[in-house]
Design an enzyme around this catalytic site. Structure first.
Site: not given
Ligand code: CAA
Length: 379
Positions: A363
């Site tokens: 996550e």
């Molecule tokens: N809420 C709403 N929108 C969001 C957001 C949030 N918290 N965070 C980002 N966004 C939106 C941004 O506003 C953007 O949209 P717009 O261009 O329309 O404004 C879009 O998402 C892309 O955002 P970024 O440009 O910031 O994207 P990025 O490529 O730089 O990545 C990141 C952002 C935070 C690194 C994201 O990729 C991330 O969270 N990565 C980790 C993924 C993760 O947590 N994976 C876990 C897998 S699930 C799991 O583990 C479950 C399990 O089985 C236990």
């Protein structure tokens, strides 16, 4: 400002603690050793209302707040993290995501069974080449009018073998980047959907983590969650709440290890006195107690913010980052307090140490939480 839990919160906390101690403890070492899925315990948790804690009762849930969910997660995670991760994904990724962003038809169809633990849900974002870099989805969902044709592979999917409802993130229109991504509800018996290999893991070993394969799966359009192109935002918003659940899991792991270390330090004697009376051990216990309490404040605060309808993205990342780092550090210390006994399975702390590691990875890794926090504080 009050730091006091309500009577209802205390009751939920006690019910979860009793379930952990009376039901989960027995057999936890064997389940971990042999990777036996805790199917029966998860069903029982569902019957007690812990699998859809925040879901509105009109959809079969318990209608509780996020703090109640956190208290439940914390207590179960003291003992069995394969049970608590199933609980976490089902509650905060699948049920919350569907209830918040799904259509009325989707909510009525899927939520009652999911919220009561009759069915289990899975959240499918990670791929062989898209983990932290979650916008780089290779799984495709091509629009064919009344349905999408889904193709690709998902990795590390919690509940992958036991779930029957899967929220699958996939790219529909690559030219639009993350705005071309959708979230589709896939059912286990859809043609072309295959549950692949089960992972043999360091920790949470009895949780069923699988690779999933989608080969020309025809997913009806009514199974798309939200508007066309909302899938990435769906994943991000849902993960913000999910991180509160994993933060609570990490808190519970640290608390469980601390309770074991404290009890052991009062029984075990060395150099003529109980080992907690030696400053080397007493100081370790003091640091554990302090760091766990600090983590607890961050975790409860993030839940409280969510319950108040305030922004919680920053708070959930801080809570997850800090609580998971505390869990890792302090489970290592708990093993150290136990000495040689800590290194064998019978004393439980080595399992908690192995379980702690995943809270720094899933996550959103600790590195991703730092990315999120640094973006917030510098914008
Ligand atoms: N809420 C709403 N929108 C969001 C957001 C949030 N918290 N965070 C980002 N966004 C939106 C941004 O506003 C953007 O949209 P717009 O261009 O329309 O404004 C879009 O998402 C892309 O955002 P970024 O440009 O910031 O994207 P990025 O490529 O730089 O990545 C990141 C952002 C935070 C690194 C994201 O990729 C991330 O969270 N990565 C980790 C993924 C993760 O947590 N994976 C876990 C897998 S699930 C799991 O583990 C479950 C399990 O089985 C236990």
């Amino acid at each position: 400002m009050t730091f006091k839990l309500t009577e209802e919160h205390l009751m939920i906390q006690k019910a979860a603690r009793d379930f952990a101690d009376n039901r989960c403890k027995e057999g936890v070492i064997e389940r971990d050793r042999d990777m036996i899925h805790p199917t029966k315990l998860i069903k029982e948790l569902g019957e007690l209302g812990f699998m859809g804690m925040m879901v509105d009762p009109k959809y079969g849930g318990s209608g509780l707040d996020t703090l109640s969910y956190v208290l439940g997660m914390e207590q179960i995670s003291r003992v069995d993290n394969s049970v608590s991760v199933a609980m976490s994904v089902n509650n905060s990724l699948v049920c919350w995501g569907l209830e918040t962003f799904g259509s009325e038809e989707q909510k009525q169809k899927y939520l009652p069974d999911l919220a009561q633990g009759k069915e289990i849900g899975a959240f499918c974002l990670s791929e062989p080449e898209a983990g932290s870099d979650a916008t780089s989805q290779r799984t495709t969902a091509i629009d064919h009018g009344d349905h999408y044709l889904l193709n690709g592979t998902k990795n590390w999917i919690t509940n992958g073998g036991s779930a029957s409802v899967f929220l699958v993130i996939a790219q529909t229109n690559a030219e639009k980047g993350h705005r071309g991504i959708n979230c589709l509800i896939v059912e286990k018996d859809m043609e072309g959907f295959v549950v692949g290999a089960k992972e043999d893991k360091l920790g949470i070993r009895s949780s069923d983590t699988h690779t999933l394969l989608f080969n020309d799966v025809k997913v009806p359009k009514v199974n798309r969650v939200g508007e066309d192109g909302f899938g990435f935002k769906f994943a991000m918003k849902t993960l913000s709440g999910g991180r509160i659940g994993i933060a609570a899991q990490a808190l519970g792991i640290a608390q469980g290890a601390y309770e074991l270390a404290l009890a052991y330090s009062k029984e075990r004697k060395a150099f003529g006195k109980e080992i907690h009376k030696h400053q080397a051990i007493g100081f370790k216990l003091a640091e554990m107690a302090m760091e766990i309490e600090a983590a607890r404040l961050l975790v409860y605060k993030s839940a409280w913010l969510k319950d108040q309808g305030e922004d919680y993205d920053l708070a959930s990342s801080m809570a997850k980052l800090y609580a998971s780092e505390v869990a890792m550090k302090q489970t290592v210390e708990a093993v150290q307090v136990h000495g040689g006994y800590g290194y064998v399975k019978e004393y439980h702390v080595e399992r908690l140490m192995r379980d702690a590691k995943i809270t720094q990875i899933y996550e959103g890794t600790s590195e991703i939480q730092r990315v999120v926090i640094s973006r917030f504080i510098t914008q």
